[in-house]
Design a protein around this motif. Structure first.
Motif, PDB file in Angstrom:
ATOM      1  N   LYS A  53       0.834  -1.203   0.000  1.00  0.00           N
ATOM      2  CA  LYS A  53       0.000   0.000   0.000  1.00  0.00           C
ATOM      3  C   LYS A  53       0.870   1.256   0.000  1.00  0.00           C
ATOM      4  O   LYS A  53       1.784   1.380   0.812  1.00  0.00           O
ATOM      5  CB  LYS A  53      -0.883  -0.031   1.253  1.00  0.00           C
ATOM      6  N   ASN A  54       0.593   2.163  -0.923  1.00  0.00           N
ATOM      7  CA  ASN A  54       1.353   3.409  -0.980  1.00  0.00           C
ATOM      8  C   ASN A  54       0.856   4.376   0.079  1.00  0.00           C
ATOM      9  O   ASN A  54      -0.343   4.482   0.332  1.00  0.00           O
ATOM     10  CB  ASN A  54       1.204   4.062  -2.355  1.00  0.00           C
ATOM     11  N   GLU A  55       1.786   5.076   0.682  1.00  0.00           N
ATOM     12  CA  GLU A  55       1.439   6.057   1.700  1.00  0.00           C
ATOM     13  C   GLU A  55       0.803   7.276   1.036  1.00  0.00           C
ATOM     14  O   GLU A  55       1.244   7.730  -0.017  1.00  0.00           O
ATOM     15  CB  GLU A  55       2.710   6.477   2.451  1.00  0.00           C
ATOM     16  N   ILE A  56      -0.209   7.809   1.672  1.00  0.00           N
ATOM     17  CA  ILE A  56      -0.903   8.978   1.139  1.00  0.00           C
ATOM     18  C   ILE A  56      -0.035  10.213   1.365  1.00  0.00           C
ATOM     19  O   ILE A  56       0.391  10.465   2.490  1.00  0.00           O
ATOM     20  CB  ILE A  56      -2.281   9.157   1.807  1.00  0.00           C
ATOM     21  N   GLN A 113       1.141  14.146   1.899  1.00  0.00           N
ATOM     22  CA  GLN A 113       0.555  15.213   2.721  1.00  0.00           C
ATOM     23  C   GLN A 113      -0.330  16.157   1.921  1.00  0.00           C
ATOM     24  O   GLN A 113      -1.259  16.730   2.467  1.00  0.00           O
ATOM     25  CB  GLN A 113       1.654  16.014   3.420  1.00  0.00           C
ATOM     26  N   GLU A 136      -8.922   8.272   1.673  1.00  0.00           N
ATOM     27  CA  GLU A 136      -7.963   7.232   1.325  1.00  0.00           C
ATOM     28  C   GLU A 136      -8.441   6.441   0.109  1.00  0.00           C
ATOM     29  O   GLU A 136      -7.655   6.094  -0.770  1.00  0.00           O
ATOM     30  CB  GLU A 136      -7.757   6.292   2.510  1.00  0.00           C
ATOM     31  N   TRP A 142      -7.703   8.373  -2.900  1.00  0.00           N
ATOM     32  CA  TRP A 142      -6.284   8.336  -3.229  1.00  0.00           C
ATOM     33  C   TRP A 142      -5.945   7.083  -4.047  1.00  0.00           C
ATOM     34  O   TRP A 142      -5.235   7.158  -5.040  1.00  0.00           O
ATOM     35  CB  TRP A 142      -5.418   8.408  -1.977  1.00  0.00           C
ATOM     36  N   GLN A 143      -6.493   5.952  -3.640  1.00  0.00           N
ATOM     37  CA  GLN A 143      -6.235   4.714  -4.368  1.00  0.00           C
ATOM     38  C   GLN A 143      -6.756   4.824  -5.807  1.00  0.00           C
ATOM     39  O   GLN A 143      -6.082   4.429  -6.755  1.00  0.00           O
ATOM     40  CB  GLN A 143      -6.882   3.513  -3.658  1.00  0.00           C
TER      41      GLN A 143
END
Length: 143
Positions: free
Chosen positions: A2-5, A7, A13, A16-17
């Motif tokens: 999982k990629n970090e969101i 800032q 979330e 974002w995906q």
């Protein structure tokens, strides 16, 4: 994994995906000259143009409220401020070297230095050359 969101992402979330998926589906369809040089292009996101239609009146940047996913899932209409923000975020997510630019519309027929509203676009570096992306139209920056 999982990629970090990042800032700068101000939406959910789940959004974002999905936005990462849209970024992976973003490309520039190029037109080349006889020497094989890129002369112009169009930004395509998931096989559709990034931008389809202009809003005929300025209604403010609601993009920060509703988010870029609604723009990309919707009819892709907007003013320069909304479109350049989505474009910038797409290419930034892809890891490209991008920046936002803006200027006032200049009217040389009037005695004023500037007239009219601000206009904004994205500038992107591709193969050591800078291009301007105005809505979904890509041209060499020097043009």
């Amino acid at each position: 994994m999982k990629n970090e969101i990042p800032q700068w992402w101000h939406w959910s979330e789940d959004d974002w995906q999905k936005f990462q998926w849209y970024a992976n589906e973003t490309e520039i369809n190029w037109i080349y000259n006889e020497q094989g040089e890129k002369v112009r292009g169009t930004v395509i996101v998931n096989e559709e143009p990034l931008w389809k239609e202009h809003k005929h009146k300025y209604v403010g940047l609601g993009l920060y409220d509703y988010g870029p996913i609604k723009y990309l899932d919707g009819n892709r209409t907007g003013i320069c401020g909304e479109v350049k923000t989505v474009c910038y975020l797409l290419f930034k997510t892809k890891g490209e070297n991008v920046r936002i630019a803006r200027a006032r519309n200049v009217n040389y027929n009037i005695d004023s230095e500037y007239i009219g509203d601000l206009h904004a676009w994205v500038e992107i570096e591709i193969d050591d050359r800078w291009y301007a992306i105005d809505f979904d139209d890509v041209i060499p920056l020097e043009k």
